[in-house]
Enzyme design. Sequence first.
Site, mmCIF file in Angstrom:
data_model
loop_
_atom_site.group_PDB
_atom_site.id
_atom_site.type_symbol
_atom_site.label_atom_id
_atom_site.label_comp_id
_atom_site.label_asym_id
_atom_site.label_seq_id
_atom_site.Cartn_x
_atom_site.Cartn_y
_atom_site.Cartn_z
ATOM 1 N N ASN A 1 0.858 -1.308 -0.217
ATOM 2 C CA ASN A 1 -0.362 -0.079 -0.029
ATOM 3 C C ASN A 1 1.002 1.418 -0.102
ATOM 4 O OD1 ASN A 1 -1.425 1.850 0.582
ATOM 5 N ND2 ASN A 1 -2.761 1.422 2.507
ATOM 6 N N LYS B 1 -0.260 4.461 0.056
ATOM 7 C CA LYS B 1 -0.979 5.435 0.502
ATOM 8 C C LYS B 1 -0.400 6.816 -0.687
ATOM 9 C CE LYS B 1 -0.130 3.030 5.007
ATOM 10 N NZ LYS B 1 0.212 3.121 6.567
ATOM 11 N N HIS C 1 -9.325 0.967 4.924
ATOM 12 C CA HIS C 1 -8.071 0.778 5.653
ATOM 13 C C HIS C 1 -8.976 2.117 6.845
ATOM 14 C CE1 HIS C 1 -4.271 2.136 6.611
ATOM 15 N NE2 HIS C 1 -3.919 1.068 6.069
ATOM 16 N N GLU D 1 -7.079 3.878 8.328
ATOM 17 C CA GLU D 1 -6.712 5.497 7.747
ATOM 18 C C GLU D 1 -7.408 6.631 7.333
ATOM 19 O OE1 GLU D 1 -2.859 5.265 5.482
ATOM 20 O OE2 GLU D 1 -1.987 4.629 7.683
ATOM 21 N N GLU E 1 -5.156 -5.504 10.146
ATOM 22 C CA GLU E 1 -4.587 -4.631 10.574
ATOM 23 C C GLU E 1 -4.634 -3.788 11.996
ATOM 24 O OE1 GLU E 1 -2.286 -2.623 6.653
ATOM 25 O OE2 GLU E 1 -4.290 -1.607 6.884
ATOM 26 N N GLY F 1 2.900 1.348 10.835
ATOM 27 C CA GLY F 1 3.196 2.462 10.731
ATOM 28 C C GLY F 1 3.844 2.814 12.318
ATOM 29 N N SER G 1 3.653 -2.795 10.248
ATOM 30 C CA SER G 1 5.298 -2.728 10.560
ATOM 31 C C SER G 1 5.620 -4.010 9.942
ATOM 32 C CB SER G 1 5.683 -2.257 12.232
ATOM 33 O OG SER G 1 4.876 -1.396 12.582
ATOM 34 N N GLY H 1 2.610 -1.484 4.182
ATOM 35 C CA GLY H 1 2.847 -0.131 4.124
ATOM 36 C C GLY H 1 4.568 0.349 3.468
HETATM 37 P P1 13P Z 1 2.983 0.075 7.870
HETATM 38 O O1 13P Z 1 3.257 -1.247 7.348
HETATM 39 O O2 13P Z 1 4.404 1.093 7.320
HETATM 40 O O3 13P Z 1 2.686 -0.080 9.392
HETATM 41 O O4 13P Z 1 1.558 0.070 7.329
HETATM 42 C C1 13P Z 1 1.060 -0.274 7.387
HETATM 43 C C2 13P Z 1 -0.569 -0.311 6.934
HETATM 44 O O5 13P Z 1 -1.562 0.171 6.972
HETATM 45 C C3 13P Z 1 -0.954 -1.217 4.932
HETATM 46 O O6 13P Z 1 -1.932 -0.872 4.698
#
Ligand code: 13P
Length: 252
Positions: free
Chosen positions: A9, A11, A96, A98, A168, A174, A214, A235
């Site tokens: 992803n 983003k 997601h 976010e 997730e 992150g 992560s 991510g």
């Molecule tokens: P990270 O791998 O940066 O923790 O992000 C995970 C994520 O939100 C994937 O959609």
Amino acid sequence: MRKPVIAGNWKMYKTIAESVETALALKPLVANANHCEVVIAPVFTALKTVADRLEGSNVRVSAQDCSTETEHGAHTGEVAADMLKDAGATYAIVGHSERRQFYCETDESVSRKTRAALAANLSVIVCVGEMLEQREAGDAEQVVSQQLRGGLGGLTATDLPRIIVAYEPVWAIGTGRTATPEQAQEMHAFIRRVFREEHSNEAAQDLRILYGGSVKPDNIAGLMSQEDIDGALVGGASLKADSFAAIVNYNR
Ligand code: 13P
């Protein structure tokens, strides 16, 4: 046998030029990865160019979201699922965390987006996951179950093979704080149980459940060794071709 899915992803990180550069660097590095489906999700504006440049490869392209609306018309700023398909997407990510946290995504909009994406013949990666306070209060399963039932209610047996769930935990996104393989496995097994109750044993057995939060080259093998972990939604570590390729080509 469930074929794993490893999805990156991207983003809101990459321009068109940066997306193409990473996609082209990734392509040869994962060309022999027949053990899993390899997916990348660039920003909307880069979708078509990236999909065109990856044509004929084993890397598929996903949208990061889609509209709840299916009828083309007066929806400023929205992109319909069939338009994403038209741009070369094979998958759409919906729900997601976010978007749930910062863009008013609800279980109801997740449900509508899921149906819209299915109607456009996309596979859908539906994200669920609890916040840290919810886990600490012992409510993680209740939150995830609510997200699953609210987001995936009313689907028919023919829809289910194109549904992929991504667990997730928000506290792991992150932050560098991955769920342990055991913590992730526990929730994945729970998600499969919910699916069994809501749909059927067969649909639950076939459901691919990805872990996200992560994921890195050095923790992917441990996660993938768990019975109910069928891939990853990555991510930060998907932004560089070599680290994403190392995740795709994890030690099996
Ligand atoms: P990270 O791998 O940066 O923790 O992000 C995970 C994520 O939100 C994937 O959609």
